[in-house]
Motif scaffolding. Structure first.
Motif, PDB file in Angstrom:
ATOM      1  N   THR A  93      91.231 -40.483  15.693  1.00  0.00           N
ATOM      2  CA  THR A  93      91.467 -40.897  17.074  1.00  0.00           C
ATOM      3  C   THR A  93      91.112 -39.771  18.051  1.00  0.00           C
ATOM      4  O   THR A  93      91.577 -38.640  17.900  1.00  0.00           O
ATOM      5  N   ILE A  94      90.308 -40.121  19.023  1.00  0.00           N
ATOM      6  CA  ILE A  94      89.989 -39.201  20.113  1.00  0.00           C
ATOM      7  C   ILE A  94      90.790 -39.633  21.331  1.00  0.00           C
ATOM      8  O   ILE A  94      90.847 -40.824  21.660  1.00  0.00           O
ATOM      9  N   ILE A  95      91.405 -38.666  22.004  1.00  0.00           N
ATOM     10  CA  ILE A  95      92.205 -38.941  23.200  1.00  0.00           C
ATOM     11  C   ILE A  95      91.489 -38.338  24.397  1.00  0.00           C
ATOM     12  O   ILE A  95      91.222 -37.132  24.427  1.00  0.00           O
ATOM     13  N   ARG A  96      91.180 -39.175  25.375  1.00  0.00           N
ATOM     14  CA  ARG A  96      90.485 -38.724  26.584  1.00  0.00           C
ATOM     15  C   ARG A  96      91.347 -38.939  27.819  1.00  0.00           C
ATOM     16  O   ARG A  96      92.118 -39.900  27.889  1.00  0.00           O
ATOM     17  N   ASP A  97      91.169 -38.080  28.793  1.00  0.00           N
ATOM     18  CA  ASP A  97      91.773 -38.303  30.102  1.00  0.00           C
ATOM     19  C   ASP A  97      90.987 -39.423  30.785  1.00  0.00           C
ATOM     20  O   ASP A  97      89.761 -39.341  30.906  1.00  0.00           O
ATOM     21  N   GLU A  98      91.680 -40.477  31.197  1.00  0.00           N
ATOM     22  CA  GLU A  98      90.974 -41.631  31.762  1.00  0.00           C
ATOM     23  C   GLU A  98      90.239 -41.263  33.045  1.00  0.00           C
ATOM     24  O   GLU A  98      89.142 -41.756  33.305  1.00  0.00           O
ATOM     25  N   LYS A  99      90.826 -40.387  33.845  1.00  0.00           N
ATOM     26  CA  LYS A  99      90.245 -40.056  35.140  1.00  0.00           C
ATOM     27  C   LYS A  99      88.966 -39.228  35.005  1.00  0.00           C
ATOM     28  O   LYS A  99      87.959 -39.490  35.651  1.00  0.00           O
ATOM     29  N   THR A 100      88.981 -38.208  34.140  1.00  0.00           N
ATOM     30  CA  THR A 100      87.851 -37.278  34.040  1.00  0.00           C
ATOM     31  C   THR A 100      86.954 -37.545  32.839  1.00  0.00           C
ATOM     32  O   THR A 100      85.815 -37.086  32.810  1.00  0.00           O
ATOM     33  N   GLY A 101      87.470 -38.257  31.835  1.00  0.00           N
ATOM     34  CA  GLY A 101      86.701 -38.464  30.617  1.00  0.00           C
ATOM     35  C   GLY A 101      86.747 -37.285  29.663  1.00  0.00           C
ATOM     36  O   GLY A 101      86.172 -37.334  28.571  1.00  0.00           O
ATOM     37  N   ALA A 102      87.426 -36.202  30.047  1.00  0.00           N
ATOM     38  CA  ALA A 102      87.501 -35.014  29.196  1.00  0.00           C
ATOM     39  C   ALA A 102      88.333 -35.300  27.953  1.00  0.00           C
ATOM     40  O   ALA A 102      89.299 -36.057  27.992  1.00  0.00           O
ATOM     41  N   ILE A 103      87.934 -34.684  26.845  1.00  0.00           N
ATOM     42  CA  ILE A 103      88.664 -34.864  25.589  1.00  0.00           C
ATOM     43  C   ILE A 103      89.918 -33.999  25.602  1.00  0.00           C
ATOM     44  O   ILE A 103      89.854 -32.788  25.789  1.00  0.00           O
ATOM     45  N   ILE A 104      91.060 -34.643  25.425  1.00  0.00           N
ATOM     46  CA  ILE A 104      92.325 -33.920  25.312  1.00  0.00           C
ATOM     47  C   ILE A 104      92.533 -33.471  23.871  1.00  0.00           C
ATOM     48  O   ILE A 104      93.017 -32.363  23.611  1.00  0.00           O
ATOM     49  N   ALA A 105      92.176 -34.321  22.923  1.00  0.00           N
ATOM     50  CA  ALA A 105      92.345 -33.972  21.507  1.00  0.00           C
ATOM     51  C   ALA A 105      91.467 -34.847  20.640  1.00  0.00           C
ATOM     52  O   ALA A 105      91.123 -35.965  21.018  1.00  0.00           O
ATOM     53  N   ASP A 106      91.096 -34.314  19.476  1.00  0.00           N
ATOM     54  CA  ASP A 106      90.357 -35.048  18.460  1.00  0.00           C
ATOM     55  C   ASP A 106      91.184 -34.927  17.187  1.00  0.00           C
ATOM     56  O   ASP A 106      91.194 -33.889  16.526  1.00  0.00           O
ATOM     57  N   LEU A 107      91.921 -35.986  16.856  1.00  0.00           N
ATOM     58  CA  LEU A 107      92.896 -35.943  15.764  1.00  0.00           C
ATOM     59  C   LEU A 107      92.301 -36.554  14.505  1.00  0.00           C
ATOM     60  O   LEU A 107      92.052 -37.758  14.460  1.00  0.00           O
ATOM     61  N   THR A 108      92.066 -35.735  13.503  1.00  0.00           N
ATOM     62  CA  THR A 108      91.353 -36.211  12.320  1.00  0.00           C
ATOM     63  C   THR A 108      92.134 -36.060  11.020  1.00  0.00           C
ATOM     64  O   THR A 108      91.875 -36.777  10.060  1.00  0.00           O
ATOM     65  N   HIS A 109      93.076 -35.115  10.974  1.00  0.00           N
ATOM     66  CA  HIS A 109      93.735 -34.818   9.709  1.00  0.00           C
ATOM     67  C   HIS A 109      95.212 -35.208   9.720  1.00  0.00           C
ATOM     68  O   HIS A 109      95.827 -35.328  10.787  1.00  0.00           O
ATOM     69  N   LYS A 110      95.761 -35.357   8.541  1.00  0.00           N
ATOM     70  CA  LYS A 110      97.170 -35.695   8.392  1.00  0.00           C
ATOM     71  C   LYS A 110      98.044 -34.701   9.155  1.00  0.00           C
ATOM     72  O   LYS A 110      97.851 -33.497   9.068  1.00  0.00           O
ATOM     73  N   ASP A 111      99.000 -35.244   9.915  1.00  0.00           N
ATOM     74  CA  ASP A 111      99.977 -34.455  10.677  1.00  0.00           C
ATOM     75  C   ASP A 111      99.381 -33.664  11.839  1.00  0.00           C
ATOM     76  O   ASP A 111     100.070 -32.849  12.445  1.00  0.00           O
ATOM     77  N   ASP A 112      98.093 -33.872  12.169  1.00  0.00           N
ATOM     78  CA  ASP A 112      97.571 -33.312  13.423  1.00  0.00           C
ATOM     79  C   ASP A 112      98.410 -33.850  14.571  1.00  0.00           C
ATOM     80  O   ASP A 112      98.798 -35.030  14.568  1.00  0.00           O
ATOM     81  N   ARG A 113      98.681 -33.023  15.562  1.00  0.00           N
ATOM     82  CA  ARG A 113      99.491 -33.474  16.690  1.00  0.00           C
ATOM     83  C   ARG A 113      99.054 -32.749  17.952  1.00  0.00           C
ATOM     84  O   ARG A 113      98.526 -31.644  17.907  1.00  0.00           O
ATOM     85  N   VAL A 114      99.274 -33.400  19.100  1.00  0.00           N
ATOM     86  CA  VAL A 114      98.932 -32.791  20.384  1.00  0.00           C
ATOM     87  C   VAL A 114      99.877 -33.320  21.453  1.00  0.00           C
ATOM     88  O   VAL A 114     100.272 -34.490  21.428  1.00  0.00           O
ATOM     89  N   VAL A 115     100.244 -32.441  22.371  1.00  0.00           N
ATOM     90  CA  VAL A 115     101.055 -32.841  23.521  1.00  0.00           C
ATOM     91  C   VAL A 115     100.100 -33.341  24.603  1.00  0.00           C
ATOM     92  O   VAL A 115      99.274 -32.584  25.106  1.00  0.00           O
ATOM     93  N   ALA A 116     100.188 -34.618  24.946  1.00  0.00           N
ATOM     94  CA  ALA A 116      99.293 -35.211  25.941  1.00  0.00           C
ATOM     95  C   ALA A 116      99.894 -35.190  27.346  1.00  0.00           C
ATOM     96  O   ALA A 116      99.177 -35.232  28.334  1.00  0.00           O
TER      97      ALA A 116
END
Length: 427
Positions: A93-116
């Protein structure tokens, strides 16, 4: 249902307000301030869940809010921090900021996590504002608002091998006979409108994940025929099996098809066209295929591309194809599985310092001061208390608001509007 894109709205928790309180103990007749700090607001956190395969959970629920921090209490009691809100997403799963389109995180592995979305800081209680000349401060600081952000979730399937080719060349049939996947199969274009995954187990005990990517067509790199939606699932694969209709039963030239598909891959992302490929010349159970098979082998041999003659309908040649694919994967284990859509695209990292504390604009002979910091300051000020008002004025000067008003040409007696408060300016 397979869902590979969703837009959702996140709101992190607000920080708890600092408390205004004083000691009221039996033998302490003039107790000092005792207001505790507010708790931090909860963050909104995305976490990879290997048990998920689609973004279906986000199709109907669009708004997510983390818990706010508790307000501070008497006797210097701190408020409890708000609980984080964890949202589970599938690997890839790739997470993008809707307004700018910038990538917030690219989550590929087990237990990857990011504060959005970060929770707001808790406010300070009145204990912090006691000084030698201010013994009984009757004000505290409000908690900060939590981050509010809208994000786009995009799923790129994580598969070891991807099946590519024009519609109706037999990719879904091939997937169905080598895995337990049950894709929809019919004799018309775009039978497959969503990617399908299956696990291949070879006769030698090797296994890998195989993805049937919906049929690509000319113009796919421009989005034609949902091209972008399909092409992004090719990006994470390590190896491609390019399925050709060797029989040419629809009047197409399989070699022309091969070149056109590779051109679409290159135009979408040049790195895709350099991925290792194996060609599966399919439908060889049809007599008219033999001439094309020889032409395919002759044309692709100089390019170092291995060609397998197969029939998905009769299973001829399929075992050898899968064994070879497993061997090639072992050789490619050191190749990274993630390719960015755009080499210039950069990850976005939240930094609260990037946001200006305030803005000032002039409107109808009035100076309007705005910003999250300003709102928090006004909410923290008791305008009926001289100490609180003096602190308010001190912060305006310390943060540069007065200096900027002067640079904009403010004169004594001009009106200033800060949040819901209006006053005349006097230096």
């Amino acid at each position: 249902m397979f869902i590979d894109k969703a837009v959702i709205h996140l709101k992190a928790g607000k920080g708890g307000d600092g408390a205004v309180a004083f000691r009221r103990e039996k033998y302490v007749p003039a107790g000092g301030p005792a207001g505790g700090d507010g708790g931090k607001g909860g963050d909104v956190v995305f976490v990879v869940d290997e048990g998920m395969r689609t973004l279906m959970d986000f199709r109907y629920k669009k708004h997510y809010k983390a818990e706010s921090g508790e307000d501070g209490g008497n006797k210097n009691m701190f408020g409890k921090d708000g609980a984080n809100l964890e949202l589970h997403v599938p690997p890839g799963t790739i997470i993008r900021d809707e307004k700018t389109g910038a990538i917030i995180a690219d989550l590929t592995h087990k237990d990857d996590r990011v504060v959005a979305a970060k929770g707001g800081k808790g406010g300070k209680g009145n204990t912090h504002f006691k000084t030698a000349t201010r013994q009984a401060p009757r004000f505290a600081i409000a908690g900060e608002a939590g981050e509010i952000v809208s994000v786009v979730l995009e799923l790129k399937l994580i598969a070891d091998v991807g099946l590519v080719g024009f519609p109706n060349v037999g990719k879904s049939t091939l997937l169905s006979v080598v895995t337990s996947a049950t894709p929809k199969i019919a004799n018309y274009h775009f039978t497959t409108i969503t990617p399908n995954l299956g696990v291949v187990s070879t006769k030698y005990g090797d296994s890998f994940v195989l993805a049937d990517i919906p049929g690509l067509i000319e113009g796919a790199h421009e989005g034609t025929g949902l091209g972008h939606e399909f092409l992004r699932h090719v990006e994470r694969t390590k190896l491609l099996i390019h399925v050709l209709d060797a029989a040419g039963i629809e009047g197409r030239d399989p070699l022309e098809d091969f070149d056109k598909i590779n051109q679409e891959l290159k135009l979408y992302n040049e790195k895709l066209a350099t991925k290792p490929q194996i060609v599966a010349a399919n439908k060889t159970d049809i007599p008219s295929s033999q001439e094309n098979v020889e032409l395919i082998k002759k044309a692709l041999k100089p390019k170092g591309i291995k060609v397998f003659t197969i029939s998905a309908a009769t299973r001829e040649g399929i075992d050898d194809l899968m064994v070879y694919a497993a061997e090639r994967l072992k050789e490619l284990e050191t190749i990274p599985e993630v390719i960015e859509n755009n080499e210039e695209e950069k990850m976005y990292v939240f930094n609260p310092e990037e946001e200006k504390l305030f803005t000032i604009r002039r409107e109808d002979n009035k100076y309007i001061v705005e910003g999250k910091f300003i709102t928090r300051l006004v909410n923290s000020t008791n305008f009926d208390d001289m100490d609180s008002l003096a602190y308010f004025q001190k912060v305006l000067r310390k943060r540069g608001i007065i200096d900027e008003l002067k640079e904009m040409g403010i004169q004594e007696g001009d009106l200033v509007k800060i949040d819901d408060i209006e006053f005349e300016y006097y230096d």
